[in-house]
Design a protein around this motif. Structure first.
Motif, short mmCIF file in Angstrom:
data_model
loop_
_atom_site.label_atom_id
_atom_site.label_comp_id
_atom_site.label_asym_id
_atom_site.label_seq_id
_atom_site.Cartn_x
_atom_site.Cartn_y
_atom_site.Cartn_z
N LYS A 78 15.57 1.74 1.87
CA LYS A 78 15.57 2.47 0.61
C LYS A 78 15.42 1.53 -0.59
O LYS A 78 14.69 1.83 -1.55
N GLU A 79 16.12 0.40 -0.54
CA GLU A 79 16.11 -0.55 -1.66
C GLU A 79 14.70 -1.08 -1.94
O GLU A 79 14.34 -1.31 -3.10
N LEU A 80 13.89 -1.28 -0.89
CA LEU A 80 12.55 -1.85 -1.05
C LEU A 80 11.65 -0.96 -1.90
O LEU A 80 10.71 -1.47 -2.54
N PHE A 81 11.90 0.31 -1.91
CA PHE A 81 11.01 1.26 -2.59
C PHE A 81 11.55 1.71 -3.95
O PHE A 81 10.99 2.60 -4.58
N ASN B 213 7.68 5.72 9.15
CA ASN B 213 7.64 5.98 7.71
C ASN B 213 8.80 5.25 7.02
O ASN B 213 9.86 5.84 6.79
N PRO B 214 8.62 3.97 6.68
CA PRO B 214 9.72 3.18 6.10
C PRO B 214 10.22 3.74 4.78
O PRO B 214 11.37 3.50 4.40
N MET B 215 9.37 4.49 4.06
CA MET B 215 9.75 4.97 2.73
C MET B 215 10.96 5.91 2.77
O MET B 215 11.73 5.98 1.81
N VAL B 216 11.15 6.61 3.87
CA VAL B 216 12.26 7.57 3.96
C VAL B 216 13.40 7.06 4.82
O VAL B 216 14.42 7.75 4.99
N LEU C 174 0.83 -1.21 0.00
CA LEU C 174 0.00 0.00 0.00
C LEU C 174 0.86 1.26 0.00
O LEU C 174 0.48 2.29 -0.58
N LEU C 175 2.02 1.19 0.65
CA LEU C 175 2.91 2.35 0.68
C LEU C 175 3.47 2.66 -0.71
O LEU C 175 3.71 3.82 -1.06
#
Length: 306
Positions: free
Chosen positions: A164-167, A156-159, A108-109
């Motif tokens: 970082k690699e996951l996104f 906030n895992p996105m930042v 979802l992120l």
């Protein structure tokens, strides 16, 4: 003749199935062409097409659930159709399953338009957290996966630099490719051709038979050694008995002539005829110097009147 043709057709079908399984494409084309030229019918292996069709459907459903982020559907299919021995025993399967859980946790992120639904996101993160605390705990000591155990607790895992690699755009397609290759390997392994199965079963059977024959051979050799020892003893006793008999005949003839038999000679004859136990008994408990001494258990003394 009809039975021979029926069996030949089935055998040719097994060869065709194996060539197809082993991806001998050119050989398979040549084989099929030659069978057609010679008018040899190729028997369809029973259930082969059905298994292939069912396997492809399962693969498509798993990939579709992966693409749609449908966590429940995916893992229901995963646990139903991927055997526990593979899921729990194969290191590649364990690592792939770990990354698949990450994929659904952050789906979802990555793919929501606007802000993701908080309740749905919390549900996915909670599912991932439960996995980490149960089955996923087995990889907690692996350096590769250690940072991801903090993922459910990062706001906030996105930042976050650790994730970082996951996104990155390439991460999901690469994971999807690994999933497709894994499913193809599992499908191929589960569709083992009948010819290979027959070979394995016969090989195992022959191995067991050889083990049994080897055990029987060892037992037979052990018995033969025992029987040889018995034979040698009987043969030695026989020669000993013949010698003693000859001596006793001579002694009887001598007594007729009035020649006396000494106790020492009688002792030596008894010792030669009887066991070591009697030898010890004769040596310790019998006094041959006393006239008229009878040796207990030895019939020779009675025979000679001593």
């Amino acid at each position: 003749m009809g039975d021979i043709l029926a069996h030949e057709s089935e055998l040719l079908g097994l060869v065709k199935e194996y060539l197809d399984f082993a991806e001998f494409e050119d050989t398979l084309k040549t084989f099929s062409k030659e069978c057609k030229i010679k008018g040899k019918p190729l028997c369809k292996t029973v259930g082969g097409s059905f298994r292939d069709s069912k396997s492809l459907t399962i693969q498509k459903d798993l990939v579709a659930a992966f693409d749609n982020g449908d966590q429940k559907v995916f893992f229901d299919l995963w646990e139903e159709h991927i055997s526990s021995s593979i899921r729990d025993g194969d290191s590649f399967a364990q690592k792939l399953e770990f990354y698949l859980h990450i994929h659904f946790a952050i789906y979802l992120l990555k793919y929501s338009v606007g802000r993701p639904d908080k309740e749905e996101l919390d549900e996915k993160i909670s599912y991932f957290k439960t996995y980490l605390e149960t089955k996923g705990a087995a990889l907690s000591q692996t350096t590769e996966f250690l940072p991801f155990y903090a993922l459910p607790f990062v706001p906030n895992p996105m930042v976050h630099p650790s994730f970082k690699e996951l996104f990155q755009d390439s991460w999901t397609p690469e994971l999807k490719l690994k999933l497709i290759k894994f499913l193809a390997l599992i499908s191929k392994a589960s569709n083992t051709p009948k010819l290979l199965t027959i070979y394995k079963e016969n090989g195992q059977s022959n191995k067991e038979i050889l083990q049994q024959l080897h055990q029987q051979l060892v037992e037979a050799e052990r018995r033969s050694v025992t029987y040889l020892k018995r034979y040698n003893k009987i043969q030695a006793d026989y020669h000993n008995l013949i010698g003693v008999t000859a001596e006793l005949v001579d002694s009887l003839e001598a007594t007729v002539s009035g020649k006396m038999i000494t106790p020492e000679y009688l002792q030596s004859v008894c010792v030669r005829l009887f066991s070591n136990q009697m030898r010890q008994s004769l040596a310790h408990s019998v006094d041959f110097t006393r006239p008229g001494t009878e040796i207990e258990g030895c019939p020779i003394t009675a025979l000679l009147g001593l």
